[in-house]
Design a protein around this motif. Structure first.
Motif, mmCIF file in Angstrom:
data_model
loop_
_atom_site.group_PDB
_atom_site.id
_atom_site.type_symbol
_atom_site.label_atom_id
_atom_site.label_comp_id
_atom_site.label_asym_id
_atom_site.label_seq_id
_atom_site.Cartn_x
_atom_site.Cartn_y
_atom_site.Cartn_z
ATOM 1 N N SER A 1 0.826 -0.936 -0.123
ATOM 2 C CA SER A 1 0.024 0.107 0.080
ATOM 3 C C SER A 1 0.961 1.154 -0.079
ATOM 4 C CB SER A 1 -0.829 0.133 1.199
ATOM 5 O OG SER A 1 -0.251 0.051 2.209
ATOM 6 N N ILE A 2 2.106 1.272 0.606
ATOM 7 C CA ILE A 2 2.991 2.249 0.953
ATOM 8 C C ILE A 2 3.534 2.659 -0.625
ATOM 9 C CG2 ILE A 2 4.944 3.294 1.912
ATOM 10 C CD1 ILE A 2 4.258 2.166 4.325
ATOM 11 N N ILE A 3 3.873 1.571 -1.231
ATOM 12 C CA ILE A 3 4.582 1.620 -2.475
ATOM 13 C C ILE A 3 3.627 2.263 -3.608
ATOM 14 C CG2 ILE A 3 5.303 0.377 -4.645
ATOM 15 C CD1 ILE A 3 6.466 -1.771 -2.394
ATOM 16 N N LEU A 4 2.332 2.108 -3.378
ATOM 17 C CA LEU A 4 1.075 2.240 -4.163
ATOM 18 C C LEU A 4 1.114 3.834 -3.980
ATOM 19 C CD1 LEU A 4 -1.130 2.165 -6.249
ATOM 20 C CD2 LEU A 4 -2.648 1.570 -4.368
ATOM 21 N N VAL A 5 1.005 4.392 -2.743
ATOM 22 C CA VAL A 5 1.089 5.744 -2.370
ATOM 23 C C VAL A 5 2.110 6.467 -2.990
ATOM 24 C CG1 VAL A 5 0.692 7.476 -0.462
ATOM 25 C CG2 VAL A 5 -0.778 5.365 -0.651
ATOM 26 N N VAL A 6 3.175 6.228 -2.782
ATOM 27 C CA VAL A 6 4.554 6.900 -3.063
ATOM 28 C C VAL A 6 4.523 6.963 -4.691
ATOM 29 C CG1 VAL A 6 6.901 6.672 -3.575
ATOM 30 C CG2 VAL A 6 5.791 6.134 -1.174
ATOM 31 N N ALA A 7 4.146 5.741 -5.400
ATOM 32 C CA ALA A 7 4.119 5.903 -6.911
ATOM 33 C C ALA A 7 2.906 6.904 -7.176
ATOM 34 C CB ALA A 7 3.951 4.351 -7.566
ATOM 35 N N LEU A 8 2.127 6.591 -6.643
ATOM 36 C CA LEU A 8 0.830 7.545 -7.077
ATOM 37 C C LEU A 8 1.219 9.182 -7.028
ATOM 38 C CD1 LEU A 8 -2.021 7.722 -8.274
ATOM 39 C CD2 LEU A 8 -3.053 7.654 -6.142
ATOM 40 N N LEU A 9 1.559 9.558 -5.788
ATOM 41 C CA LEU A 9 1.901 10.988 -5.477
ATOM 42 C C LEU A 9 3.256 11.357 -6.216
ATOM 43 C CD1 LEU A 9 1.219 10.801 -1.754
ATOM 44 C CD2 LEU A 9 -0.369 11.667 -3.526
ATOM 45 N N ALA A 10 3.888 10.487 -6.530
ATOM 46 C CA ALA A 10 5.131 10.865 -7.567
ATOM 47 C C ALA A 10 4.666 11.546 -8.889
ATOM 48 C CB ALA A 10 6.064 9.731 -7.782
ATOM 49 N N PHE A 11 3.303 11.559 -9.097
ATOM 50 C CA PHE A 11 2.825 12.168 -10.371
ATOM 51 C C PHE A 11 2.212 13.670 -10.010
ATOM 52 C CE2 PHE A 11 3.907 7.957 -11.804
ATOM 53 C CZ PHE A 11 4.360 8.162 -13.024
ATOM 54 N N PRO A 12 2.249 14.487 -10.819
ATOM 55 C CA PRO A 12 1.384 15.668 -10.501
ATOM 56 C C PRO A 12 -0.134 15.646 -10.620
ATOM 57 C CG PRO A 12 2.600 16.024 -12.437
ATOM 58 C CD PRO A 12 3.207 14.687 -12.071
ATOM 59 N N SER A 13 -0.724 16.240 -9.647
ATOM 60 C CA SER A 13 -2.313 16.041 -9.635
ATOM 61 C C SER A 13 -2.842 14.586 -9.986
ATOM 62 C CB SER A 13 -2.787 16.918 -10.952
ATOM 63 O OG SER A 13 -2.324 18.435 -10.530
ATOM 64 N N PRO A 14 -2.763 13.670 -9.057
ATOM 65 C CA PRO A 14 -3.275 12.442 -9.387
ATOM 66 C C PRO A 14 -4.683 12.450 -9.476
ATOM 67 C CG PRO A 14 -2.327 12.352 -7.220
ATOM 68 C CD PRO A 14 -1.780 13.791 -7.961
ATOM 69 N N PRO A 15 -5.480 11.775 -9.975
ATOM 70 C CA PRO A 15 -7.036 11.529 -9.903
ATOM 71 C C PRO A 15 -7.445 11.511 -8.398
ATOM 72 C CG PRO A 15 -6.118 10.434 -11.860
ATOM 73 C CD PRO A 15 -4.963 10.563 -10.989
ATOM 74 N N LEU A 16 -8.556 12.144 -7.972
ATOM 75 C CA LEU A 16 -8.790 12.176 -6.635
ATOM 76 C C LEU A 16 -9.231 10.575 -6.289
ATOM 77 C CD1 LEU A 16 -9.471 13.298 -4.078
ATOM 78 C CD2 LEU A 16 -11.650 14.102 -4.829
ATOM 79 N N PRO A 17 -9.986 9.912 -7.343
ATOM 80 C CA PRO A 17 -10.353 8.511 -6.662
ATOM 81 C C PRO A 17 -9.140 7.572 -6.598
ATOM 82 C CG PRO A 17 -11.809 9.332 -8.578
ATOM 83 C CD PRO A 17 -10.701 10.435 -8.262
ATOM 84 N N LEU A 18 -8.103 7.827 -7.201
ATOM 85 C CA LEU A 18 -6.957 6.948 -7.054
ATOM 86 C C LEU A 18 -6.176 7.342 -5.852
ATOM 87 C CD1 LEU A 18 -5.361 6.583 -10.853
ATOM 88 C CD2 LEU A 18 -6.926 4.882 -9.346
ATOM 89 N N GLU A 19 -6.158 8.457 -5.473
ATOM 90 C CA GLU A 19 -5.552 9.102 -4.513
ATOM 91 C C GLU A 19 -6.136 8.727 -3.149
ATOM 92 O OE1 GLU A 19 -3.934 13.380 -2.495
ATOM 93 O OE2 GLU A 19 -4.910 13.309 -4.311
ATOM 94 N N LEU A 20 -7.649 8.683 -3.142
ATOM 95 C CA LEU A 20 -8.369 8.376 -2.226
ATOM 96 C C LEU A 20 -8.399 6.916 -1.923
ATOM 97 C CD1 LEU A 20 -10.649 9.075 0.152
ATOM 98 C CD2 LEU A 20 -12.312 8.824 -1.725
ATOM 99 N N GLY A 21 -8.517 6.171 -3.000
ATOM 100 C CA GLY A 21 -8.318 4.532 -2.857
ATOM 101 C C GLY A 21 -6.999 4.119 -2.317
ATOM 102 N N SER A 22 -5.946 4.892 -2.758
ATOM 103 C CA SER A 22 -4.663 4.298 -2.416
ATOM 104 C C SER A 22 -4.438 4.802 -0.743
ATOM 105 C CB SER A 22 -3.662 4.895 -2.980
ATOM 106 O OG SER A 22 -3.589 6.377 -2.822
#
Length: 210
Positions: free
Chosen positions: A16-37
Motif C-alpha cells: 500500500s505504501i509503494i502504491l501511495v508513493v508511486a501515485l503521489l510522485a505524479f502531479p495532480s493524481p486523480p482524486l479517486p485513485l488518491e483516495l483509494g490508495s
C-alpha cells in the motif's frame, strides 16, 4: 481471511505504501485513485497494530482526518495546508513511530518483520515529503528548483535525500528546510544499521531454531 491479514500484515502495508508513493510522485493524481490508495494504506496500517493500543486510536483518527481533507474545496484559504499538509504529516509521523516500535522491539525476528523495515523506510519518504510541502506552503521559496515545486517534486526530493544521493536540482534554502533535509539524510544512514541489526537477529534466531 483474518489469518491471512495477520500473517502478511507487513507485506500488505508495504504494498500500500509503494502504491501511495508511486501515485503521489505524479502531479495532480486523480482524486479517486488518491483516495483509494490512502484508504488501503490506512487499513493496512491499522492491520499492523494492536487494536487496544493507544497508537491504534491515534492513527485511526489521523487517517480518517487525512481522508476527509481530500474533499476540502480548492477555494478555501487553508486548502493547501489541509489537503496535503498538517493532517498527512501527523498521520505518517504516527505511522513511523508505530512501525519503529514494532520492528525494533518485536521478537522473534521473522522474515515478515523485514517487510516492516521496508515499510518504515518508504514511510520516511512520505512523512518528509509532506513536511517539505508544508514548509513550502508556509514559507514560499524555501527550496530552489527549475520549476514550481509541489508534492510530486518533494516525493522525488525526499527519495534522493533519504538515500543520500542528492543530485542538487532541488535544494533547501530556508533554515527549517535545511534542518529537515539534514535530519532525513542522517536517518537514511542510520536506517542501514537498523536493517543490518534486524537481519543479523533473524539469522541468529533461525540458527537457534535448527
Amino acid at each position: 481471511m483474518k489469518h491471512f491479514l495477520l500473517r502478511y500484515r507487513f507485506r500488505l502495508l508495504l504494498g500500500s505504501i509503494i502504491l501511495v508513493v508511486a501515485l503521489l510522485a505524479f502531479p495532480s493524481p486523480p482524486l479517486p485513485l488518491e483516495l483509494g490508495s490512502l484508504v488501503l494504506m490506512v487499513l493496512a496500517a491499522l492491520n499492523t497494530l494492536r487494536i487496544r493500543s493507544t497508537l491504534f486510536h491515534f492513527i485511526c483518527l489521523a487517517g480518517t482526518v487525512s481522508l476527509g481533507m481530500l474533499f476540502i474545496p480548492s477555494d478555501w484559504n487553508l486548502q493547501p495546508l489541509l489537503h496535503q499538509g498538517i493532517p498527512q504529516v501527523c498521520f505518517y509521523l504516527l505511522l513511523v513511530v508505530a512501525l519503529f516500535r514494532r520492528v525494533t522491539q518485536e521478537r522473534p525476528v521473522t522474515g515478515e518483520l523485514l517487510y516492516g523495515l521496508c515499510s518504515l523506510y518508504l514511510n520516511f519518504i512520505l512523512v518528509f515529503a509532506f513536511a517539505y510541502n508544508l514548509i513550502e506552503q508556509l514559507w514560499p521559496n524555501s527550496f530552489t528548483g527549475n520549476a514550481p515545486l509541489h508534492l510530486d517534486s518533494f516525493i522525488y526530493f525526499s527519495m534522493i535525500t533519504l538515500t543520500t544521493i542528492g543530485y542538487g536540482d532541488i535544494a533547501p534554502v530556508f533554515p527549517l528546510a535545511r534542518l529537515l533535509a539534514g535530519a532525513e539524510a542522517i536517518m537514511g544512514a542510520l536506517f542501514i544499521a537498523l536493517a543490518v541489526a534486524r537481519g543479523l537477529s533473524l539469522m541468529r534466531d533461525q540458527d537457534e531454531g535448527l
